[in-house]
Scaffold this active site. Structure first.
Site, PDB file in Angstrom:
ATOM      1  N   GLY A   1       1.305  -1.214   0.045  1.00  0.00           N
ATOM      2  CA  GLY A   1      -0.027   0.209  -0.045  1.00  0.00           C
ATOM      3  C   GLY A   1       0.479   1.580   0.062  1.00  0.00           C
ATOM      4  O   GLY A   1       0.485   2.103   0.676  1.00  0.00           O
TER       5      GLY A   1
ATOM      6  N   ARG B   1       0.094   5.388  -1.974  1.00  0.00           N
ATOM      7  CA  ARG B   1      -0.691   7.080  -1.600  1.00  0.00           C
ATOM      8  C   ARG B   1      -0.587   6.964   0.117  1.00  0.00           C
ATOM      9  O   ARG B   1      -0.335   5.196   0.997  1.00  0.00           O
ATOM     10  CB  ARG B   1      -1.986   7.415  -1.728  1.00  0.00           C
ATOM     11  CG  ARG B   1      -2.777   6.155  -1.933  1.00  0.00           C
ATOM     12  CD  ARG B   1      -4.010   6.653  -3.024  1.00  0.00           C
ATOM     13  NE  ARG B   1      -4.403   5.359  -3.300  1.00  0.00           N
ATOM     14  CZ  ARG B   1      -5.799   4.678  -2.773  1.00  0.00           C
ATOM     15  NH1 ARG B   1      -6.368   4.967  -1.755  1.00  0.00           N
ATOM     16  NH2 ARG B   1      -6.066   3.746  -3.005  1.00  0.00           N
TER      17      ARG B   1
ATOM     18  N   SER C   1       0.971  -1.910  -4.816  1.00  0.00           N
ATOM     19  CA  SER C   1       0.050  -1.900  -4.584  1.00  0.00           C
ATOM     20  C   SER C   1      -0.610  -2.145  -5.838  1.00  0.00           C
ATOM     21  O   SER C   1       0.223  -3.459  -6.310  1.00  0.00           O
ATOM     22  CB  SER C   1       0.204  -0.064  -5.135  1.00  0.00           C
ATOM     23  OG  SER C   1       0.320   0.141  -5.779  1.00  0.00           O
TER      24      SER C   1
ATOM     25  N   VAL D   1      -2.641  -8.272  -2.725  1.00  0.00           N
ATOM     26  CA  VAL D   1      -2.245  -8.688  -1.863  1.00  0.00           C
ATOM     27  C   VAL D   1      -3.318  -9.363  -1.190  1.00  0.00           C
ATOM     28  O   VAL D   1      -3.060 -10.150  -0.364  1.00  0.00           O
ATOM     29  CB  VAL D   1      -1.855  -7.996  -0.714  1.00  0.00           C
ATOM     30  CG1 VAL D   1      -0.639  -6.604  -0.241  1.00  0.00           C
ATOM     31  CG2 VAL D   1      -3.099  -6.927   0.196  1.00  0.00           C
TER      32      VAL D   1
ATOM     33  N   TYR E   1     -14.100  -4.633   9.063  1.00  0.00           N
ATOM     34  CA  TYR E   1     -12.999  -3.424   9.598  1.00  0.00           C
ATOM     35  C   TYR E   1     -12.410  -4.071  10.707  1.00  0.00           C
ATOM     36  O   TYR E   1     -10.852  -4.362  11.017  1.00  0.00           O
ATOM     37  CB  TYR E   1     -13.289  -1.959   9.330  1.00  0.00           C
ATOM     38  CG  TYR E   1     -11.183  -1.610   9.052  1.00  0.00           C
ATOM     39  CD1 TYR E   1     -10.985  -1.619   8.100  1.00  0.00           C
ATOM     40  CD2 TYR E   1     -11.248  -0.844   9.925  1.00  0.00           C
ATOM     41  CE1 TYR E   1      -9.993  -0.964   8.230  1.00  0.00           C
ATOM     42  CE2 TYR E   1     -10.251  -0.287  10.329  1.00  0.00           C
ATOM     43  CZ  TYR E   1      -9.566   0.528   8.983  1.00  0.00           C
ATOM     44  OH  TYR E   1      -8.589   0.887   9.535  1.00  0.00           O
TER      45      TYR E   1
ATOM     46  N   ALA F   1     -12.779  -6.583  12.482  1.00  0.00           N
ATOM     47  CA  ALA F   1     -12.293  -8.232  13.185  1.00  0.00           C
ATOM     48  C   ALA F   1     -10.985  -8.430  12.000  1.00  0.00           C
ATOM     49  O   ALA F   1     -10.271  -9.553  12.557  1.00  0.00           O
ATOM     50  CB  ALA F   1     -12.666  -8.746  12.164  1.00  0.00           C
ATOM     51  N   ALA F   2     -10.517  -8.286  10.905  1.00  0.00           N
ATOM     52  CA  ALA F   2      -9.297  -7.674   9.914  1.00  0.00           C
ATOM     53  C   ALA F   2      -8.578  -7.237  10.848  1.00  0.00           C
ATOM     54  O   ALA F   2      -7.351  -8.087  11.111  1.00  0.00           O
ATOM     55  CB  ALA F   2      -9.539  -7.526   9.193  1.00  0.00           C
ATOM     56  N   LYS F   3      -8.644  -5.724  11.528  1.00  0.00           N
ATOM     57  CA  LYS F   3      -7.647  -5.381  12.349  1.00  0.00           C
ATOM     58  C   LYS F   3      -7.539  -5.850  13.915  1.00  0.00           C
ATOM     59  O   LYS F   3      -6.287  -5.699  14.260  1.00  0.00           O
ATOM     60  CB  LYS F   3      -7.905  -3.951  12.702  1.00  0.00           C
ATOM     61  CG  LYS F   3      -8.122  -3.094  11.372  1.00  0.00           C
ATOM     62  CD  LYS F   3      -6.690  -3.494  10.669  1.00  0.00           C
ATOM     63  CE  LYS F   3      -6.503  -2.388   9.083  1.00  0.00           C
ATOM     64  NZ  LYS F   3      -5.651  -2.444   8.233  1.00  0.00           N
TER      65      LYS F   3
ATOM     66  N   ILE G   1      -6.151   8.774  10.690  1.00  0.00           N
ATOM     67  CA  ILE G   1      -4.967  10.322  10.006  1.00  0.00           C
ATOM     68  C   ILE G   1      -5.519  11.041   8.795  1.00  0.00           C
ATOM     69  O   ILE G   1      -6.448   9.705   8.349  1.00  0.00           O
ATOM     70  CB  ILE G   1      -4.076   8.399   9.775  1.00  0.00           C
ATOM     71  CG1 ILE G   1      -3.622   7.813  11.007  1.00  0.00           C
ATOM     72  CG2 ILE G   1      -3.185   9.465   9.541  1.00  0.00           C
ATOM     73  CD1 ILE G   1      -3.370   8.421  12.328  1.00  0.00           C
TER      74      ILE G   1
HETATM   75  P1  NAP Z   1      -5.440   4.296   2.092  1.00  0.00           P
HETATM   76  O1  NAP Z   1      -4.535   6.505   1.418  1.00  0.00           O
HETATM   77  O2  NAP Z   1      -6.597   4.804   1.350  1.00  0.00           O
HETATM   78  O3  NAP Z   1      -4.077   3.980   1.133  1.00  0.00           O
HETATM   79  C1  NAP Z   1      -4.639   3.006   0.981  1.00  0.00           C
HETATM   80  C2  NAP Z   1      -3.153   1.597   0.168  1.00  0.00           C
HETATM   81  O4  NAP Z   1      -3.213  -0.142   0.265  1.00  0.00           O
HETATM   82  C3  NAP Z   1      -3.585   2.404  -1.187  1.00  0.00           C
HETATM   83  O5  NAP Z   1      -1.687   2.551  -1.850  1.00  0.00           O
HETATM   84  C4  NAP Z   1      -3.943   1.181  -2.052  1.00  0.00           C
HETATM   85  O6  NAP Z   1      -2.864   1.140  -3.176  1.00  0.00           O
HETATM   86  C5  NAP Z   1      -3.394  -0.244  -0.902  1.00  0.00           C
HETATM   87  N1  NAP Z   1      -4.093  -1.170  -1.231  1.00  0.00           N
HETATM   88  C6  NAP Z   1      -5.391  -1.526  -1.106  1.00  0.00           C
HETATM   89  N2  NAP Z   1      -5.762  -2.791  -1.254  1.00  0.00           N
HETATM   90  C7  NAP Z   1      -4.322  -2.992  -2.428  1.00  0.00           C
HETATM   91  C8  NAP Z   1      -4.455  -5.061  -2.867  1.00  0.00           C
HETATM   92  N3  NAP Z   1      -5.730  -5.398  -1.927  1.00  0.00           N
HETATM   93  N4  NAP Z   1      -3.241  -4.738  -2.392  1.00  0.00           N
HETATM   94  C9  NAP Z   1      -1.764  -3.946  -2.990  1.00  0.00           C
HETATM   95  N5  NAP Z   1      -2.421  -2.605  -2.000  1.00  0.00           N
HETATM   96  C10 NAP Z   1      -3.673  -2.225  -1.872  1.00  0.00           C
HETATM   97  O7  NAP Z   1      -5.085   3.929   2.946  1.00  0.00           O
HETATM   98  P2  NAP Z   1      -4.388   4.359   4.389  1.00  0.00           P
HETATM   99  O8  NAP Z   1      -5.684   5.896   4.803  1.00  0.00           O
HETATM  100  O9  NAP Z   1      -3.546   5.798   3.854  1.00  0.00           O
HETATM  101  O10 NAP Z   1      -4.822   3.484   5.079  1.00  0.00           O
HETATM  102  C11 NAP Z   1      -3.235   2.836   5.128  1.00  0.00           C
HETATM  103  C12 NAP Z   1      -3.451   1.386   6.205  1.00  0.00           C
HETATM  104  O11 NAP Z   1      -3.430   2.306   8.260  1.00  0.00           O
HETATM  105  C13 NAP Z   1      -4.325   0.689   5.886  1.00  0.00           C
HETATM  106  O12 NAP Z   1      -4.380  -0.618   6.122  1.00  0.00           O
HETATM  107  C14 NAP Z   1      -5.457   1.603   7.311  1.00  0.00           C
HETATM  108  O13 NAP Z   1      -5.867   0.422   7.251  1.00  0.00           O
HETATM  109  C15 NAP Z   1      -4.707   1.541   8.392  1.00  0.00           C
HETATM  110  N6  NAP Z   1      -5.554   2.641   8.722  1.00  0.00           N
HETATM  111  C16 NAP Z   1      -6.048   3.788   8.448  1.00  0.00           C
HETATM  112  C17 NAP Z   1      -5.953   4.462   9.492  1.00  0.00           C
HETATM  113  C18 NAP Z   1      -6.315   6.145   8.808  1.00  0.00           C
HETATM  114  O14 NAP Z   1      -7.732   7.493   9.426  1.00  0.00           O
HETATM  115  N7  NAP Z   1      -6.295   6.642   7.467  1.00  0.00           N
HETATM  116  C19 NAP Z   1      -6.596   4.676  10.720  1.00  0.00           C
HETATM  117  C20 NAP Z   1      -5.971   3.202  10.781  1.00  0.00           C
HETATM  118  C21 NAP Z   1      -6.134   2.281  10.525  1.00  0.00           C
HETATM  119  P3  NAP Z   1      -3.531   1.742  -4.949  1.00  0.00           P
HETATM  120  O15 NAP Z   1      -5.105   1.387  -4.263  1.00  0.00           O
HETATM  121  O16 NAP Z   1      -2.781   2.232  -5.090  1.00  0.00           O
HETATM  122  O17 NAP Z   1      -3.628   0.065  -5.397  1.00  0.00           O
END
Ligand code: NAP
Length: 250
Positions: free
Chosen positions: A16, A19, A40, A67, A158, A160-162, A191
């Site tokens: 991921g 971005r 990604s 993934v 979500y 459950a996964a986390k 975030i």
């Molecule tokens: P995001 O901006 O939506 O980015 C998600 C990233 O995951 C992108 O690079 C996307 O790549 C990649 N991705 C999604 N499905 C994929 C797949 N099947 N195979 C490969 N790559 C995949 O998300 P984010 O907010 O940065 O979150 C990143 C992580 O932090 C996640 O696990 C999220 O659950 C966790 N998190 C986020 C927050 C928050 O508030 N943002 C809070 C707690 C935890 P492409 O779309 O380019 O393929």
């Protein structure tokens, strides 16, 4: 003479990476001297951060891998090992949400979120275990969420996964400690990324009221913690879930 960067010539896989938090982690690791294999779903999105990362004088290679496919992950891990000759760090960060109330949640939405967020981390961890074990060293960092610790209405899949990632982290830590491989879990609060962009302004305002530090986190906030967990100064830290949420769940 400039002092060597703490992650000089290390190799990290960041899933991921295109971005949000994954991009911030890739940049921060690179700033500390680490080469990056950025994963990604598409070649173009994975490649989109190459120039910025390589500005730190490291190598960045993009990999288009879904993934949620065990086979694709296994093949990609082999390719990465061939390209970089080692894997020192794995950051399982790729994740998706498909939020809706339990009664309306389809089997597909349940499966998709579990498969990407949890099985994806399992596939990558399994794939790096052999090279890290051989090297008798490794750092695995899983990006979970406060939602995995506390649950949330509309996010049964979500959460459950986390939560699964937290259990997986502790088990992997126990299993691989003898090989000098650490495995820890980061639980971010809210975030600012594309993922939280989807939230309504009203919900964001309510959340901000509840966050003692009165702001949403940035990708860089998470990246600094991940860099510590991936680096030499965290060698006695394993199996932990570290919350980083501006005080939301104090
Ligand atoms: P995001 O901006 O939506 O980015 C998600 C990233 O995951 C992108 O690079 C996307 O790549 C990649 N991705 C999604 N499905 C994929 C797949 N099947 N195979 C490969 N790559 C995949 O998300 P984010 O907010 O940065 O979150 C990143 C992580 O932090 C996640 O696990 C999220 O659950 C966790 N998190 C986020 C927050 C928050 O508030 N943002 C809070 C707690 C935890 P492409 O779309 O380019 O393929």
């Amino acid at each position: 003479m400039t002092p060597e960067k703490p992650l000089h010539d290390q190799v990290a896989i960041v899933t991921g990476a295109s971005r949000g938090i994954g991009k911030a982690i890739s940049l921060q690791l690179a700033a500390h001297g680490c080469h990056i294999a950025g994963v990604s779903r598409s070649e173009s999105s994975a490649a989109s951060i190459k120039e910025e990362v390589e500005a730190f004088g490291v190598t960045y290679r993009p990999y288009a891998v879904d993934v949620s496919s065990g086979e694709s992950v296994q093949e990609a891990a082999k390719q990465i090992l061939q390209d970089f000759e080692k894997i020192d760090i794995l950051v399982n960060n790729a994740g998706i949400t498909k939020d809706t109330l339990l009664m309306r949640m389809s089997d597909e939405d349940w499966q998709a979120v579990l498969q990407t967020n949890l099985s994806g981390a399992f596939y990558w961890t399994k794939a790096v275990t052999r090279p890290m074990s051989k090297a008798r060293s490794g750092r695995i960092v899983n990006i979970s969420s406060v939602i995995g610790q506390h649950g949330n209405a509309g996010q049964v899949n979500y959460a459950a996964a986390k939560a699964g990632m937290i259990g997986m982290t502790k088990s992997v830590a126990k299993e691989l400690a003898g090989r000098n491989i650490t495995c820890n879990c980061v639980c971010p609060g809210f975030i600012e990324t594309d993922m939280t962009d989807e939230l309504s302004e009203e919900l964001k305002a309510t959340l901000l009221e509840q966050i003692p530090l009165k702001r949403m986190g940035s990708g860089a906030d998470i990246a600094h913690l991940v860099t510590y967990l991936a680096g030499p100064h965290s060698s006695y830290l394993t199996g932990q879930e570290i919350t980083i949420d501006g005080g939301l769940f104090i």
